[in-house]
Write an enzyme that holds these catalytic residues in place. Structure first.
Site, PDB file in Angstrom:
ATOM      1  N   HIS A  22       0.873  -1.192   0.000  1.00 46.30           N
ATOM      2  CA  HIS A  22       0.000   0.000   0.000  1.00 46.30           C
ATOM      3  C   HIS A  22       0.899   1.227   0.000  1.00 46.30           C
ATOM      4  CE1 HIS A  22      -3.609  -2.342   1.176  1.00 46.30           C
ATOM      5  NE2 HIS A  22      -2.739  -3.083   1.828  1.00 46.30           N
ATOM      6  N   GLY A 178      -8.765  -1.781   3.595  1.00 49.66           N
ATOM      7  CA  GLY A 178      -9.375  -0.972   4.648  1.00 49.66           C
ATOM      8  C   GLY A 178      -9.616  -1.815   5.884  1.00 49.66           C
ATOM      9  N   GLU A 208      -9.067 -11.362   7.097  1.00 50.23           N
ATOM     10  CA  GLU A 208      -7.899 -10.858   7.834  1.00 50.23           C
ATOM     11  C   GLU A 208      -8.074 -11.045   9.328  1.00 50.23           C
ATOM     12  OE1 GLU A 208      -5.832  -6.905   6.968  1.00 50.23           O
ATOM     13  OE2 GLU A 208      -7.683  -6.708   5.844  1.00 50.23           O
ATOM     14  N   ASP A 289       2.871  -2.963   4.390  1.00 52.17           N
ATOM     15  CA  ASP A 289       3.129  -1.550   4.703  1.00 52.17           C
ATOM     16  C   ASP A 289       4.534  -1.460   5.277  1.00 52.17           C
ATOM     17  OD1 ASP A 289       0.281  -0.407   4.396  1.00 52.17           O
ATOM     18  OD2 ASP A 289      -0.053  -2.092   5.742  1.00 52.17           O
TER      19      ASP A 289
HETATM   20  C1  LIG Z   1      -4.307  -3.979  11.045  1.00 50.28           C
HETATM   21  C2  LIG Z   1      -4.207  -4.911   9.906  1.00 50.28           C
HETATM   22  C3  LIG Z   1      -5.044  -6.165   9.954  1.00 50.28           C
HETATM   23  C4  LIG Z   1      -3.396  -4.576   8.904  1.00 50.28           C
HETATM   24  C5  LIG Z   1      -3.278  -5.337   7.689  1.00 50.28           C
HETATM   25  N1  LIG Z   1      -3.101  -4.403   6.630  1.00 50.28           N
HETATM   26  C6  LIG Z   1      -4.090  -3.801   5.995  1.00 50.28           C
HETATM   27  N2  LIG Z   1      -5.352  -4.286   6.005  1.00 50.28           N
HETATM   28  C7  LIG Z   1      -6.324  -3.623   5.316  1.00 50.28           C
HETATM   29  N3  LIG Z   1      -6.131  -2.487   4.651  1.00 50.28           N
HETATM   30  C8  LIG Z   1      -4.886  -1.976   4.655  1.00 50.28           C
HETATM   31  C9  LIG Z   1      -3.829  -2.603   5.318  1.00 50.28           C
HETATM   32  N4  LIG Z   1      -2.721  -1.876   5.147  1.00 50.28           N
HETATM   33  C10 LIG Z   1      -3.073  -0.817   4.380  1.00 50.28           C
HETATM   34  N5  LIG Z   1      -4.398  -0.852   4.109  1.00 50.28           N
HETATM   35  C11 LIG Z   1      -5.180   0.098   3.296  1.00 50.28           C
HETATM   36  O1  LIG Z   1      -4.273   0.959   2.622  1.00 50.28           O
HETATM   37  C12 LIG Z   1      -4.515   2.331   2.948  1.00 50.28           C
HETATM   38  C13 LIG Z   1      -3.211   3.100   2.974  1.00 50.28           C
HETATM   39  O2  LIG Z   1      -2.619   3.171   1.678  1.00 50.28           O
HETATM   40  P1  LIG Z   1      -3.163   4.127   0.519  1.00 50.28           P
HETATM   41  O3  LIG Z   1      -3.541   5.455   1.144  1.00 50.28           O
HETATM   42  O4  LIG Z   1      -4.331   3.454  -0.089  1.00 50.28           O
HETATM   43  O5  LIG Z   1      -1.999   4.271  -0.397  1.00 50.28           O
HETATM   44  C14 LIG Z   1      -5.233   2.255   4.296  1.00 50.28           C
HETATM   45  O6  LIG Z   1      -6.031   3.395   4.525  1.00 50.28           O
HETATM   46  C15 LIG Z   1      -6.065   0.983   4.165  1.00 50.28           C
HETATM   47  O7  LIG Z   1      -7.260   1.245   3.458  1.00 50.28           O
HETATM   48 ZN   LIG Z   2      -2.834  -4.919   2.834  1.00 46.57          ZN
END
Ligand SMILES: CC(C)=CCNc1ncnc2c1ncn2[C@@H]1O[C@H](COP(=O)(O)O)[C@@H](O)[C@H]1O
Ligand SMILES: [Zn+2]
Length: 351
Positions: A22, A178, A208, A289
């Protein structure tokens, strides 16, 4: 005399494919500081402790989502999106990533004039700038955030359809991501089907968190079927879901450190990678990330090697077979395989 490469250096030199990154979550501390200077906010506004989860630390599931918001607020202009994309690509390339699929959620920020279109254009322009400079091929997925309305998701899919042509094939697919505790993924099925029917690939965050092992959205999303599953942490807890993944041979994007730090798995050794890898089900190691979770793709390979006793040839195979699951098309896959084979000789000569 030990001339062999250490494991960490072997993992760095190994040519790698990153399929689950991401954009906002991948931004490094150095880039955050650059963004702060450009925005004229103090360094203490968001210091490292606020925007990253360090070595050995774990946080509640909600915490990464609070951090994403801080980074998104810092990157509310086209210039900032360009800068962070450029930096993220260079950092992945320096870590030995030779094919990178970035994903990002297009944003509308009325007070700076950034629109979903100019957001995507800024990313594409940075990808173009890096094309001749960095030794990495980059592709882009547009992301739907589960919090968003179906209308916004539809706009994202339309944008992706438009940019497939305008970007000369750089835009390849759609991500659904998300906070997994929010919303119902089934709402997006019609728009995801529309994306799929127009030739866009689907990489969806599925199961997840534990509640999703029994929620009807998981089976519904898997039956699309997606081209890849992000995490899929709790799929093997439910035999029907596991059967669907096996029947359709859907690859898993595996993010070890992300899952351990966000506490959706208890430890590296408890990770579901072990379950799927031992069944020879396709798995691709990814970072999710790298900025927020303080990792690199080479560190993820090292963790996999140390936790699951993978040999260097195992790591090589894992990386090489990841090429099969890229969204960049058959010609590109072949080019990547050729490149990997050339690098193989060099790498194993020094090990
Ligand atoms: C806490 C957890 C289970 C983390 C696993 N990881 C993730 N799970 C779901 N959505 C994610 C995760 N990491 C990033 N994102 C998505 O990526 C976005 C950030 O990157 P971007 O602004 O789209 O460029 C976040 O707002 C979210 O929508
Ligand atoms: Zn992800």
């Amino acid at each position: 005399m030990d001339e062999a490469l250490g494991l960490a250096e072997f993992c760095r030199q190994l040519p790698k494919v990153e399929l689950h990154a991401h954009l906002s979550g991948s931004v490094s501390e150095t880039t955050i500081q650059k963004l702060q200077v450009k925005k004229g906010v103090g360094h203490d506004h968001a210091h490292q402790g606020d925007i990253a989860i360090g070595k050995g630390e774990t946080r509640h599931l909600e915490e990464p989502f609070r951090i994403f918001k801080i980074i998104q607020d810092l990157s509310d202009t086209e210039e900032a999106i360009f800068t962070m994309t450029e930096d993220v690509i260079s950092e992945f390339a320096a870590d030995g990533v030779r094919y990178l699929e970035l994903r990002s959620t297009p944003r509308h920020v009325p007070h700076t004039g950034m629109t979903p279109s100019t957001y995507v254009e800024s990313i594409l322009s940075a990808i173009q700038t890096c094309k001749d400079r960095e030794d990495v091929v980059v592709r882009l997925l547009l992301a739907i955030d589960r919090r968003q309305s179906v209308e916004t998701a539809t706009t994202t899919v339309r944008l992706a359809q438009e940019y497939v042509l305008r970007s000369d094939g750089v835009v390849v697919g759609i991500d659904l991501s998300g906070n997994p505790a929010v919303g119902d993924g089934r709402d997006f099925i019609p728009v995801l089907k529309e994306a799929q029917n127009s030739g866009l690939k689907l990489a969806l965050h599925i199961a997840e968190i534990s509640q999703q092992a029994t929620s009807p959205e998981t089976a519904a999303l898997l039956s699309l079927p997606p081209d890849r599953v992000g995490h899929g942490t709790f799929i093997h807890h439910n035999q029907d879901l596991a059967d669907m993944v096996v029947d359709k041979n859907i690859p898993f994007e595996i993010c070890l450190t992300s899952n351990v730090k966000a506490q959706t798995v208890a430890s590296y050794s408890d990770h579901h990678f072990q379950h799927w890898y031992s069944k020879k089900h396709p798995c691709v190691l990814c970072t999710d990330d790298k900025g927020v979770f303080c990792t690199t793709l080479s560190e993820e390979y090292r963790h996999a090697a140390e936790t699951f006793q993978l040999t260097r040839p195992d790591l090589w195979d894992l990386s090489y077979h990841s090429i099969d699951h890229t969204f960049g098309g058959e010609d590109l896959k072949q080019q990547l395989r050729d490149k990997w084979n050339t690098e193989k000789e060099k790498l194993f000569q020094t090990t």
